[in-house]
Structure formats: C-alpha cells, structure tokens
Design an enzyme around this catalytic site. Structure first.
Site, short mmCIF file in Angstrom:
data_model
loop_
_atom_site.label_atom_id
_atom_site.label_comp_id
_atom_site.label_asym_id
_atom_site.label_seq_id
_atom_site.Cartn_x
_atom_site.Cartn_y
_atom_site.Cartn_z
N SER A 58 -3.43 3.27 1.80
CA SER A 58 -4.64 2.49 1.52
C SER A 58 -4.51 1.11 2.14
O SER A 58 -3.50 0.44 1.96
CB SER A 58 -4.80 2.40 0.00
OG SER A 58 -5.96 1.70 -0.25
N GLY A 59 -5.51 0.69 2.86
CA GLY A 59 -5.52 -0.65 3.48
C GLY A 59 -4.85 -0.67 4.84
O GLY A 59 -4.71 -1.73 5.44
N THR A 105 -10.36 3.36 7.73
CA THR A 105 -11.82 3.30 7.80
C THR A 105 -12.27 2.52 9.03
O THR A 105 -13.18 2.93 9.74
CB THR A 105 -12.39 2.68 6.52
OG1 THR A 105 -11.86 3.43 5.42
CG2 THR A 105 -13.88 2.72 6.49
N ASN A 136 -6.70 -3.16 -0.92
CA ASN A 136 -7.69 -3.28 0.15
C ASN A 136 -9.00 -3.79 -0.45
O ASN A 136 -9.46 -3.27 -1.46
CB ASN A 136 -7.89 -1.88 0.79
CG ASN A 136 -8.84 -1.91 1.96
OD1 ASN A 136 -9.48 -2.93 2.24
ND2 ASN A 136 -8.92 -0.78 2.64
N SER A 139 -11.76 -0.78 -0.05
CA SER A 139 -11.05 0.50 -0.06
C SER A 139 -12.02 1.66 -0.28
O SER A 139 -12.89 1.60 -1.16
CB SER A 139 -10.02 0.45 -1.19
OG SER A 139 -9.34 1.67 -1.24
N SER A 140 -11.85 2.68 0.53
CA SER A 140 -12.73 3.86 0.35
C SER A 140 -12.26 4.59 -0.89
O SER A 140 -11.09 4.95 -1.00
CB SER A 140 -12.60 4.79 1.55
OG SER A 140 -12.56 4.06 2.74
N GLY A 153 -6.22 6.79 1.59
CA GLY A 153 -4.79 6.83 1.95
C GLY A 153 -3.89 7.04 0.76
O GLY A 153 -4.32 6.99 -0.40
N GLU A 187 -1.62 6.50 -2.18
CA GLU A 187 -1.69 5.36 -3.11
C GLU A 187 -0.57 5.39 -4.14
O GLU A 187 -0.33 6.43 -4.75
CB GLU A 187 -3.04 5.36 -3.84
CG GLU A 187 -4.13 4.73 -3.02
CD GLU A 187 -5.47 4.74 -3.71
OE1 GLU A 187 -5.58 5.28 -4.83
OE2 GLU A 187 -6.43 4.20 -3.11
N1 LIG Z 1 -8.48 -3.01 13.76
C1 LIG Z 1 -8.65 -3.95 12.84
N2 LIG Z 1 -8.96 -5.19 13.21
C2 LIG Z 1 -9.16 -6.15 12.29
N3 LIG Z 1 -9.05 -5.95 10.96
C3 LIG Z 1 -8.73 -4.73 10.53
C4 LIG Z 1 -8.53 -3.66 11.46
N4 LIG Z 1 -8.22 -2.56 10.73
C5 LIG Z 1 -8.24 -2.93 9.42
N5 LIG Z 1 -8.57 -4.22 9.30
C6 LIG Z 1 -8.66 -4.99 8.06
O1 LIG Z 1 -8.03 -4.26 7.04
C7 LIG Z 1 -8.90 -3.97 5.98
C8 LIG Z 1 -8.64 -2.61 5.40
O2 LIG Z 1 -8.92 -1.62 6.33
P1 LIG Z 1 -9.51 -0.21 5.95
O3 LIG Z 1 -9.83 0.47 7.17
O4 LIG Z 1 -10.54 -0.36 4.93
O5 LIG Z 1 -8.28 0.48 5.29
P2 LIG Z 1 -8.16 1.94 4.74
O6 LIG Z 1 -9.44 2.63 5.02
O7 LIG Z 1 -7.03 2.52 5.46
O8 LIG Z 1 -7.92 1.80 3.32
C9 LIG Z 1 -10.25 -4.06 6.57
O9 LIG Z 1 -11.18 -4.44 5.60
C10 LIG Z 1 -10.08 -5.14 7.63
O10 LIG Z 1 -10.20 -6.41 7.04
MG LIG Z 2 -10.74 3.44 3.85
#
Ligand SMILES: Nc1ncnc2c1ncn2[C@@H]1O[C@H](COP(=O)(O)OP(=O)(O)O)[C@@H](O)[C@H]1O
Ligand SMILES: [Mg+2]
Length: 1079
Positions: A107-108, A112, A157, A160-161, A387, A389
C-alpha cells in the site's frame, strides 16, 4: 552497425539489473538507491519495471516524454513506465496479443499512480478522432469517480485504494480504444462505520461536505461541519495536499463526462447523505416486563431526515431497528433487538448501503464505457489491486487483501520464475536450477477447499449452534496447527506458547511478504456479512428508485431462505476468475516499491526497501534472467520475422524452421553464446542481440520497401514505356501511310500532268498534221474543183450564155416591182389630204420605196388640194396659219378660234348706214370691224367701242354714235400683250414719246382676239417700213395708263363665280382679271 542504447550508455548505476555486476542484494539496493537519489525511479529487470515511489511530482510525464517513448524499442531509452506501456500497446496492436499490466507492491508504493500513467500513455498514443477521444475521456474520467468512492486516507497512503480494480480496455484492430470493462474486488466497507486511528472514511463524504453548494447541502439535509457526523473520524478530517472541495467538483465533472444523468448524481448523493445520517442515529435501552432490554431510537430527528431523504416510512425503519424477524420452516418469529444489536444492525445497513452503492457505480460506469460494437477486439487489462497491508490491528479485510497479493505473487512466480525455468528444461536448454521461494503453499493454506482458512471460516459460519470468532480460531488451531506458515498461541505446537507478541485471540500467517498478525474478532461477522431481513425489506419499500435497486432481496415476493454467499467465498471465486483471466494474457509487470514509511520524498529507508526487494523475489528474478535468456520465440514465427535478413532464408526456406533459424543466425554472425536452440524455440540471451536483430529487420524492411517500390516503379515505367512505344508505332504507321499517300498523290498528279502535257503535245502535233493534211486535201479539192470547173466551163462554154443568172434575177426583180406598182395603183387612197390610209407593202426590200412613195403621194395630193384655192381663201388660210404660229400652244383661247372663219368686217360697216359717217372718216380699206370693250382704267369695267383696223391705223369709236374716239397709226403700236388663258383681254402698247401715247396704252377685250392680233401682226409683217409687231403672251403684264404703270394680272377662278371674265381694280397698281376655268 552501431547499437544505440542509452540503457547501457550514460546511465546512473545500471538501468537493467540484469547487467549489474557483481550481483548481490547490497549491490542491488545500492543501484536502486543511487538511481533513486538521482530521481531515476524506474529500473528494469529484463522486461519487468521496478518503480520507486518518488513522493513528489517529477517532470517525466510530459507530452514530450510520451512522444519520445512512442514507437521506440523497449531497451532504446532510459527505463520508464512509458516504455513498458508502449511495448504492451504495440504488441497488442501489431502482434494481436492480449495484454495485462500487473502492478504489485504494498500500500502506498505507487500502484494506482502507475496504472493511471499506463492508461494516460495508451490514451495519448492510440488513435485520434471524435469518437475515440470520447471513449478515451470516459475511460480516464472513470478514475476520479471510483477514487472518490473507493479510496481513503490510511496511515500508509493518503489516497489508498480500498477496493481492487481490474480494468479491461478494449481496442479494435487499428489499436483505437473501443471501450472498457471494470471489475471491482471487495470494497473495505468496514471503513464506512469505523476508521482506524489516523485514517479517514472514504473521500466522498468529506468532498461532499466541503465542496457541495449550500443549496445542495440543504436539500440533502446536511451540515458542513464534519464533527456533526459520527461516521467521520475527526482526527484527520483535513489532509494536507488534498483539496476536498476542488476534488468534489472534479468528481461531479467526471460523472458528467462518464455519462451520469443529473438525477442519478442526485440519487447517489442522497445515498451518501443517508449513510451519514444513519451514523447519527442512536439508541437507548427500554426495559421490558420480561426483564430484557429493548432498543429505542434516541433522537428521532436524524431518522426522520434520513427517511425523508430516501422516501422510507419512518415507522418501518424504526421497527426494523427494534425487532428482528426470523423465518424458519414457514414460521415467523419476531425477536426484539437490544441496543448493541441495534447498533450492529445500523452499521450493517450503512456498510451494505455504501458497498452496494459502490458496486452500482461500477456497473453504471461499465454501461457507459462498454464497447459499442460486437466486433472482435483486443484487450489490455490493467490490474491495480490493494497492496499488501500490515497494520497494527489486522482484521478480515487485511486477510483478504493479503490473500489477493499472495495470489498475484503466485502468478508472478508462475509466469516469470517457475514457468521460465520449466521452459528451459522442457526445451532441453542447459540450465542450473535457481532456488526461489514459491508461495503456492501459503495460497494453499488460505484457499484450500478442505482445510484452507477461508473454507473453515465458511464452515463455521454455516455451522448450527453458537458460532463465535473464538470457535473459529479453535478450529484453525486444530486444523492448521502443522502448517509451516501458520502460527497461533493456542497452537498445539508448543513453539508459540510463550510468544507474547502473539495474543490469544490472534493468529499469524507468514506471508511471502512478511508475517501478519490477524485478530479473529469480527471474522465470522464480516464473512457472514449479515443484514437483517427486516432492514433490507424496509429499504426495498423505499420510495427511491436507486435504493430499491440496491436491495433486491428485500422484495417480499422473492424471499430466499437460503443463506447468502459468504464474503470470503465470493472473494475467493472472483480472485480465481481474475487469475484465470490474467493467465490467458501476455503479462507485463510493474513492481512498485515504497522508499520510506513517511510518505516523504528523498528518503530511502534501506531496511524497508530491502524487505520489499526480498519478498517481491526481485533477486531471484534477476538471477533467473541472468542465467536465462532475455527472449525466446518458437522457430516458425522467428524465421518468419527475420528471414529477410539472410539470402538463404529469403524469401522462402525449404526445410525445418529450426534449421532455417540456425542458418539465419550463422549468416548474421551472432555469437554462439548469445543463442541457444531449444526443442521448439530459439533463446536469445541478451536484449542487445534482439535489439540488433530488430534494428536489422527494420533496416531490411526499409530496403525491401525500397525494392518493392523500385520494382513497382520499374514495372510502372516499363508498362508506360511499352504503351508509349505501341502508341508510337501506331502513330508512326498512320503517319507513314499518310506521308506515302501524299507522296503517291504528288507523283500521280505530276505524272498525270507530264502525261497530259505529252498527250497534249502529241495531240496538237497530230492535229497540226491532220489540219495540214486536211488543208492539203481541201486545196487539192479546190484546185481540183477549179480545175474541173475550168475544164467544165471550157468544155461547156459553147453550150450556155454567160450571165444568164443575172438576167433572170433582174427580170424577176422587174417583174416584182411591176406587180407592186400595179397593185399600188389599184389600191390608191382617196385624194383627201387627211386620209391616212395607205396599202401594205408586199416585200421587205421595198420598205424605203414604199414610205417615200407615200410621202410623195401625200405632197402631191396636198398640192392638188391647194391648187383649188381662190386668192381670198388663200389669204384666209394664210391668216389662219399665222394665227397658229402666234398662238398655238401658247394661249388657251386659240383652239376655239381655229374653226371660226376670220370674217374681218363683222359690223358690215360699208353696208350698214348706221356707220356711214364712220366709214367715211376712214380713208383706207377697213380690214376688221368689230365691237370691243375698252377697259376702264379706274374700275376695270368695260365700255363697248367700235374697233376698226386698216392698213395704216386702228380706230376706236363710240358704238352708238360712231364718233371716233381715238385713231392710232399702227407704227405707234410697239407690242401687244395677252394672257395665256381663254379671256379676250389684250393691251396695245404704244411707242413712248409718240403723240398717240399721251393717253396711255389701250386695254381692250374682244371675242375675236385671235383674229384682231393676227391681222395686226400680218399688217406689221407685210409693211416694209415698220418693225414686226411684238406679241407678249403672259399672265402678268404692265400697262401704261397716262403716267401710271398698272399691272394686269390674270388669275383663274372657279366657274361657280360666274362664267364671265371679270376685271377688278385692286389697287393703284394692280388690275386683276379672273378667268373662269372651263369645265
Ligand atoms: N510516479 C509517481 N510520481 C509522483 N508521486 C507518486 C508517484 N507514484 C506514487 N506517488 C505518490 O504516492 C502516493 C501513493 O500512491 P498510490 O499509487 O496511491 O499507491 P498505492 O496505489 O500503491 O497504494 C500517491 O498519492 C502519490 O502522492
Ligand atoms: Mg492504490
């Protein structure tokens, strides 16, 4: 050929871990850190992309970057998620392979975000056009909607989804997007009613309260204050860097783009509001006579408002919170609910309401974005699932989430590690086995149908009798006791008896990514996912179309006594389907790594990353890659793809494909260590080699295109040339024909001309000869004739008199003339000079003679006639002749005088005694005596006078008395003036200066004017001593009266004014005589 690969050149660290030297966990981490520190967040392991979350925005997602990576070879540019997206998209478009993008990580870690980057890249590079853009926009805009309802801030996060998402994007054969299908997996609905410390409820609640207009909030009966709502945790209501109000507008806009109707949006918001209201409903106990407590709604205001919002009858819902009806075997038993049960029912309702709303949203979005055509399509699946957790307090949800991650790791292992190694063995490639951890055993622990944890949980839920989370744990303890990855305090295995980190009400699973401690509390309930039927029926009764749709089981007509499927069962089934689906597609991996736990940029926590690298099996991944081959392909497609690179295999290779490939590789001088020949596939060790092949192929394709173009152009030119040539021959033939014809005609006409000249010349020559001959003949004939004539005459002279012909002629003529004269004599006309008859002449040659004779005859006849006249008659005729000479054709009176004989003495003056005295006064012989009118000069009136004319003078005398009034000697009369008309006026003009002229000229009028004037004229003509009398004939003449000269003017008057001539004095100088015109 120079191989351009920035992957190897100018690289921070190494771009592809396969190239890392020496390979160890430390060097691996070192490389990642080095690259992360230089903002290089992407690194490859072969075709797998490792993505480090930068926690800050980097300038590497610009449209220019998209263009840079578009249609480029995977290894050509520095590692980027775009390279993977491009590779997947091109493979889908050009090789017709369905693709899936598997994004994993905790997660984070950035899953996404990665999925969104992939989707936006594909959207940017695929086709354009109005329809396509609409589809793209809808696909992209589905994200903010789902994120608002399905994402929440967690400790890991901020966005977080809280649901799993798998999206299939469908493309047509050209690579244009047609639509998509979204599948959602188990929303973490417990978050609706309770959130762990430091976390928030789903974004939409906060967005609605901060972003909606006052009006909307009033309609929804909501208050902007978060603290008013029990379901909203307060400690992190506002998240830094998250603008809820702005996001609300984004979501509304996105809903509109995706195709939500305004009333649908309203319904959705009403449901969200209803959930908030539901959380505020509180209960109080009310003691009943049997000693038990029954719950009652404390403050009915929220309940009332909620019921109003959803159109539910308040009493029905109120009752559903106090009683529960259980139906068993056709019996209905109603039991009361205590306060705790009422709260449970309330939360269950809220959770169900929300999660069903979420599923409805996904279905609704799918309706909008689904492909419109049924045509065959290719699919790119993007999996973004929650992800792995590990929280302080992990419950059923984390268990499920982590199970799903186990399955994904499994599929990764299956496809990249095990499958790869197995393939080498299968293909007979020399291979030293590489050890890796296979998590199949953990998956089995959870999902095994007989003794898997999920199966046992279902068993417990369905078991009659009292079922609690504890009984479930007991069961686990007995059944899973021996499993390596299962740990529990109450386990028979004494190993954990003293493990205080493992509480009694918990069990621990050693996941591939680490150990997770699960608290059993709530497992049974959450798996059961029980919603009292009274509540679902109350919902079904709502006067709100969306609510009704969400609770179909509340329909009393469809009461189903069967237990609904458990949450665990449903999830296992859907994960199974997903896995099977993914296995049919070509996988592309993005492995997300989280650099720190603080959501901070620039911090690289070594231990955290090392842990992730370990459990993601990245080292093994590199090892397998390094030991193995970067690329493999069955011989046939390989030969098909590269056969143009070698003359022997191009265009057709006859023989087994493998030999063809061997020949091809040998020809290209690919080092033998670079390739291995398996049973059915060729293995290429280095991506460089593949890249080299691809580059060569591209080059060759260009050459081939040139060749085809060349041949085509040659063919085209040749065809054109042949056509021109053919045409030229036709044209030339026609022209030659024409030229020859013309020449022929020229020669022909020349020939004809020469011929005609020659013939003419010949003919003329002939003619000349013939003429000459003829003339000779004629001459001869003439000579002969003369000669004969001479001969004959000479001979016959003695027989004929000469000139007999002339005599005969003369005789004949004489005879004719004689006859003519005799004939003329007998038909002579009479002797009268006016007889015009004359006989016709018999012969034309007598014309001249005939007229001459006639003339002579006439003259003779006239002479004869004249000879009969006496002297007097002769004089009369002479006079008449003279009158004619003077007046004929000059005066209109003349014709009437012709027939009148000039009598001369009309008065018989010598005989009449009356005029004796007068007669005696005249000594000469009176030639003419007549009565004339003397015109009075004063008034133009006439006075009769006797006019006597003698040889010497004329006399005017009074008619009555015979007294002589005037006697004028004729020599004094110079001229006479008369008019041209029928009047009898005449003026006698006297010589000026003579004695007679004293009284002036005489203006007279007489009936015998012609006779008077003729006689006057005759006298003048015969007298030798005088000049001839001048006769002026004119209609206007001057008359001298004493001193005055008066003009006498003759005019013609119409006969009706009287038949007589009248004379009037007009003025002193004009005397006008009007003469009537004879009718
Ligand atoms: N490629 C990226 N560039 C900039 N910030 C990112 C990038 N990937 C993730 N982040 C930051 O990390 C945070 C969490 O990412 P997210 O994709 O929501 O994580 P996950 O879906 O794996 O839980 C996002 O809200 C963003 O702020
Ligand atoms: Mg996500």
């Amino acid at each position: 050929m120079e191989v351009k690969t920035s992957l190897l050149d100018n690289m921070i660290g190494v771009g592809d871990m396969v190239l890392l030297e020496p390979l160890s966990e430390d060097s691996f981490l070192g490389n990642l850190k080095k690259r992360f520190d230089h903002s290089e967040i992407y690194t490859y392991i072969g075709s797998v992309v490792i993505s480090m979350n930068p926690y800050r925005s980097l300038p590497i997602y610009t449209p220019e970057k998209v263009e840079e990576y578009r249609n480029r070879n995977f290894y050509e540019l520095s590692p980027h998620i775009y390279a993977l997206a491009d590779e997947a998209y091109r493979s889908l478009r050009d090789q017709d392979k369905d693709q899936c993008i598997l994004i994993t990580g905790e997660s984070g870690a950035g899953k996404t975000e990665a999925s969104k980057l992939v989707m936006s890249y594909v959207a940017a590079v695929c086709g354009k056009g109005h329809e396509v853009n609409k589809v793209k926009e809808q696909l992209l805009q589905s994200n903010p909607v789902l994120e608002a309802f399905g994402n929440a801030k967690t400790v890991r996060n901020d966005n977080s989804s809280r649901f799993g998402k798998y999206m299939d994007i469908e493309f047509d054969f050209k690579g244009d997007p047609l639509g998509g299908v979204i599948s959602n997996y188990l929303l973490e609905k417990s978050r609706v009613v309770k959130q762990p410390r430091g976390e928030r409820n789903f974004h939409v609640f906060y967005q609605l309260l901060s972003g909606a207009s006052d009006d909307t909030l009033r309609k929804l009966k909501l208050d902007r204050d978060f603290s008013k709502y029990n379901y909203l945790s307060l400690d992190s209501a506002a998240v830094s860097g998250l603008d809820d109000a702005a996001n609300f507008r984004t979501v509304r806009n996105a809903m509109q783009i995706v195709g939500f109707m305004e009333d649908e949006v309203q319904s959705v918001l009403e449901l969200v509001a209803a959930v908030l209201k539901l959380g505020n409903i509180e209960f109080k106990p009310e003691s009943r006579c049997n000693g038990t407590d029954e719950s009652r709604v404390k403050d009915k205001n929220d309940l009332k408002e909620m019921c109003e919002l959803l159109g539910i009858e308040q009493s029905v819902l109120e009752r559903a919170f106090s009683y529960r009806t259980v139906e068993a075997k056709m019996e209905k038993v109603s039991t009361t609910l205590n306060v705790a049960q009422a709260y449970y029912a309330r939360d269950a309702l809220a959770k169900n309401l929300y999660s069903r709303l979420f599923s409805w949203l996904v279905t609704r979005i799918n309706e909008s974005i689904q492909a419109q055509t049924k045509a065959r399509h290719k699919v790119m699946g993007v999996l973004d699932i929650y992800g792995f957790e590990i929280f302080e307090d992990n419950s059923f949800e984390q268990f499920i989430i982590n199970y799903c991650n186990e399955k994904l790791q499994q599929i990764f292992i299956e496809l990249t590690l095990r499958e790869e190694q197995e393939e080498y063995i299968r293909e007979g490639i020399e291979w030293t086995n590489i050890e890796y951890f296979n998590n199949a055993i953990i998956c089995d622990l959870i999902e095994n149908n007989q003794n898997g944890i999920l199966a046992m949980l279902d068993e417990e839920c369905l078991r009659p009798g009292t079922v609690t989370d504890e009984t479930f744990l007991d069961k686990l303890n007995t059944i899973c006791a021996d499993h390596q990855h299962f740990e529990s305090r109450l386990n028979k295995n004494s190993k954990f008896l003293n493990d205080h980190s493992l509480p009694h009400n918990c069990f621990r699973i050693q996941h591939y990514a680490g150990k997770v401690l699960y608290r059993v509390e709530g497992f049974v309930d959450k798996n059961n996912d029980l919603l009292y039927r009274d509540l679902s029926q109350a919902m079904y009764k709502a006067n709100h179309s969306l609510i009704k749709q969400l609770f179909p089981e509340g329909n009393p007509a469809k009461v189903n006594l069967k237990r609904p499927l458990t949450a665990g069962f449903q999830f296992r089934a859907s994960v199974g389907t997903l896995m099977r689906n993914l296995q049919t597609k070509n996988p592309n991996y993005i492995r997300c790594i989280k650099p720190n736990d603080k959501k901070a940029s620039h911090i690289f926590t070594d231990s955290l990353v090392r842990h992730q690298v370990r459990y993601l099996g990245l080292m093994e991944n590199v090892r397998v890659r390094r030991a193995g081959y970067a690329f493999r392909q069955p011989y046939e497609p390989c030969l098909e793809r590269y056969k143009m690179l070698c003359k022997r295999t191009w265009p057709h290779w006859k023989g087994p494909a493998r030999e063809g490939v061997e020949v091809l590789m040998a020809d290209l001088q690919i080092p033998t260590e670079e390739i291995s020949y398996g049973r059915s596939k060729i293995f290429i060790r280095n991506p460089r080699t593949l890249f080299f092949l691809e580059e060569k192929r591209k080059q060759c394709l260009q050459d081939l295109a040139t060749l085809i173009q060349k041949i085509y152009r040659g063919w085209k030119c040749r065809t054109h040339f042949l056509l021109m040539k053919k045409s030229q021959i036709v044209v030339a033939a026609w022209y030659r024909r024409y030229a020859q014809q013309k020449k022929y005609r020229n020669i022909k006409s020349a020939t004809t001309m020469v011929q005609s000249y020659t013939r003419g010349w010949q003919a003329r020559k002939l003619l000349r000869e013939l003429k000459h001959q003829k003339r000779c003949e004629e001459a001869v004939t003439t000579i002969a004739a003369f000669w004969h004539g001479t001969q004959v005459r000479r001979e016959y002279r003695k027989f004929f008199r000469a000139n007999a012909g002339k005599k005969i002629y003369d005789f004949t003529i004489q005879r004719i003339i004689q006859k003519y004269f005799l004939g003329l004599k007998s038909s002579m006309p009479s002797m009268s000079p006016i007889d015009r008859k004359w006989p016709a002449r018999p012969y034309g040659f007598l014309d001249g003679v005939h007229t001459e004779l006639r003339k002579i005859f006439h003259h003779w006849r006239c002479k004869k006639y004249r000879d009969q006249f006496t002297e007097e008659k002769k004089a009369v005729y002479e006079e008449k002749l003279e009158a004619s000479e003077i007046f004929k054709d000059k005066k209109a009176l003349y014709p009437s005088s012709v027939s009148q004989p000039f009598k001369g003495d009309y008065l018989e003056i010598s005989k009449n005694p009356k005029y004796q005295k007068l007669n005696s006064a005249v000594d000469e012989k009176v030639l003419l005596a007549d009565v004339v009118n003397k015109i009075n000069r004063a008034n133009g009136k006439g006075t009769p006078r006797i006019f006597l004319l003698t040889k010497k003078n004329f006399v005017l005398a009074d008619q009555k008395t015979g007294q002589v009034k005037a006697s004028i000697p004729l020599p004094d009369v110079t001229s006479v003036s008369v008019s041209t008309q029928k009047d009898g006026f005449f003026a006698l003009k006297l010589k000026e200066g003579s004695a007679s002229a004293v009284k002036g000229d005489f203006l007279l009028s007489s009936e015998h004017l012609i006779e008077i004037i003729t006689k006057l004229h005759r006298i003048g003509a015969t007298a030798a001593d005088r000049e001839k009398l001048k006769v002026d004939i004119s209609d206007e003449f001057l008359v001298q009266f004493k001193q005055d000269k008066v003009c006498v003017k003759f005019i013609q008057s119409s006969p009706k004014n009287g038949n007589s001539v009248s004379c009037k004095r007009k003025n002193n100088r004009l005397l006008e005589v009007s003469v009537p015109t004879s009718p």
